[in-house]
Design an enzyme around this catalytic site. Structure first.
Site, PDB file in Angstrom:
ATOM      1  CG  LEU A 136      -1.947  -1.069   1.383  1.00  0.00           C
ATOM      2  CD1 LEU A 136      -2.669  -0.942   2.723  1.00  0.00           C
ATOM      3  CD2 LEU A 136      -2.959  -1.024   0.237  1.00  0.00           C
ATOM      4  CG  ASP A 137       0.460   4.253  -2.898  1.00  0.00           C
ATOM      5  OD1 ASP A 137       1.339   3.511  -3.356  1.00  0.00           O
ATOM      6  OD2 ASP A 137      -0.479   4.712  -3.583  1.00  0.00           O
ATOM      7  CE  LYS A 138       5.052   9.091   4.795  1.00  0.00           C
ATOM      8  NZ  LYS A 138       5.963  10.252   4.651  1.00  0.00           N
ATOM      9  NE  ARG A 237      -2.129   8.403  -4.720  1.00  0.00           N
ATOM     10  CZ  ARG A 237      -0.876   8.600  -4.318  1.00  0.00           C
ATOM     11  NH1 ARG A 237      -0.124   7.563  -3.931  1.00  0.00           N
ATOM     12  NH2 ARG A 237      -0.376   9.821  -4.306  1.00  0.00           N
TER      13      ARG A 237
END
Length: 324
Positions: A136-138, A237
């Protein structure tokens, strides 16, 4: 250090097959590339002797596999709290908070999820990426599955490649949507910015498919449920921005601040202060590689996303859907 030992007889049905091909069928818990490496290193023998991967078999040979798993990860363990949703001998499922980087890298050499996992279970150092099979992204929160054994790691990677891990997200986006849909657009690295991904043509991008459904519509924003069919970097996104509905707070793909007409001070402060993409991995479902049990996990949205949605609901309740 863990020692893996297996002994087996090559089935007669493998006669005429290459050694590495037959071995992949005999030991499906390990990847083909790993088995090929073990053959070349001599960790796998055929009738007691080292054999090349391409050697043709007659069937009935004795295969012996013995390998010492050395550490694949050299990062240091760190005592970072983990929100573990499920754990057994084969895998664990955790709820990652927003702000926690998954892998060490440039600018983030420590303080990552990987460091935390090594503190929780030091034997994860023997696995590629400490057992992390997806990321997962930060600044995206939510559920991740981590392998605790090499066979489970191989199996989970295979499940993901065959799109047999259900990953469901909640996203808050700019703009009012009227219905759900599907975005089927290839994604690749942006030509102008190495930190960004972008929708590309089929030659330059990898196939990416995102299904989305409208949950709630506010005065100038929408709450979506997103389902990943593929798992590209920044996929939701990029896809949402591509169709004109970037995520609230997204620093890379966001469309800037959008305020409903006459928005109150609370909502304005909330929207201006929400400095991460409003994205949460809320559901994770898959078949357990070792037990065959169908597993499904859920994670409540974090407090900041709760507050954002409540502020948008309050604004809608105060002004009504037609007051833009």
């Amino acid at each position: 250090m863990t020692t893996i030992r297996h002994e087996a007889e090559v089935p007669l049905t493998a006669a005429g097959r290459r050694f590495d091909q037959a071995l992949a069928e005999m030991f499906p818990d390990y990847s083909r590339s790993r088995l090929s490496g073990w053959i070349k290193s001599g960790a796998v023998t055929l009738d007691g002797t080292q054999a090349p991967p391409r050697q043709l078999l007659r069937g009935g040979e004795q295969v012996r596999l013995q390998v010492e798993l050395e550490n694949e990860v050299t990062s240091a363990p760190e005592d970072i709290a983990l929100d573990i949703v499920h754990e057994d001998a084969h895998l664990l499922v955790l709820n990652k908070p927003a702000g926690l980087v998954v892998h060490p890298g440039a600018g983030n050499p420590a303080g990552t999820l990987l460091n935390a996992l090594l503190h929780h279970d030091p034997k994860l150092a023997e696995l590629p990426r400490a057992g992390i099979v997806h990321r997962l992204d930060k600044d995206t929160s939510g559920l991740m599955v981590v392998a605790r054994t090499l066979p489970t790691y191989t199996a989970l990677v295979d499940l993901l490649s065959r799109h047999e891990v259900e990953r469901q997200y909640e996203a808050v986006v700019l703009g009012t949507m009227v219905a759900g849909g599907t975005v089927d657009e290839p994604i690749g690295r942006s030509m102008g910015d190495r930190l960004r991904q972008a929708v590309r043509d089929e030659e330059d991008g990898k196939r990416a498919v995102t299904h989305y459904r409208l949950r709630e519509r506010f005065r100038a924003h929408s709450l979506l449920q997103c389902q990943l069919e593929t798992g590209r970097t920044h996929q939701i996104r990029v896809h949402m921005a591509h169709i004109g509905h970037p995520l609230i707070g997204d620093p890379l793909y966001g469309g800037g601040l959008k305020l409903p007409k006459g928005a109150g001070a609370e909502l304005i402060a909330m929207l201006r202060g929400f400095r991460r993409q409003a994205l949460h991995a809320e559901k994770l479902s898959f078949v357990h590689p070792a037990t065959g049990e169908a597993l499904s996990f859920g994670a409540e949205r974090p407090a900041d996303q709760w507050a954002l949605i409540e502020a948008l609901r309050g604004d809608l309740l105060e002004y009504g859907p037609d007051h833009y």
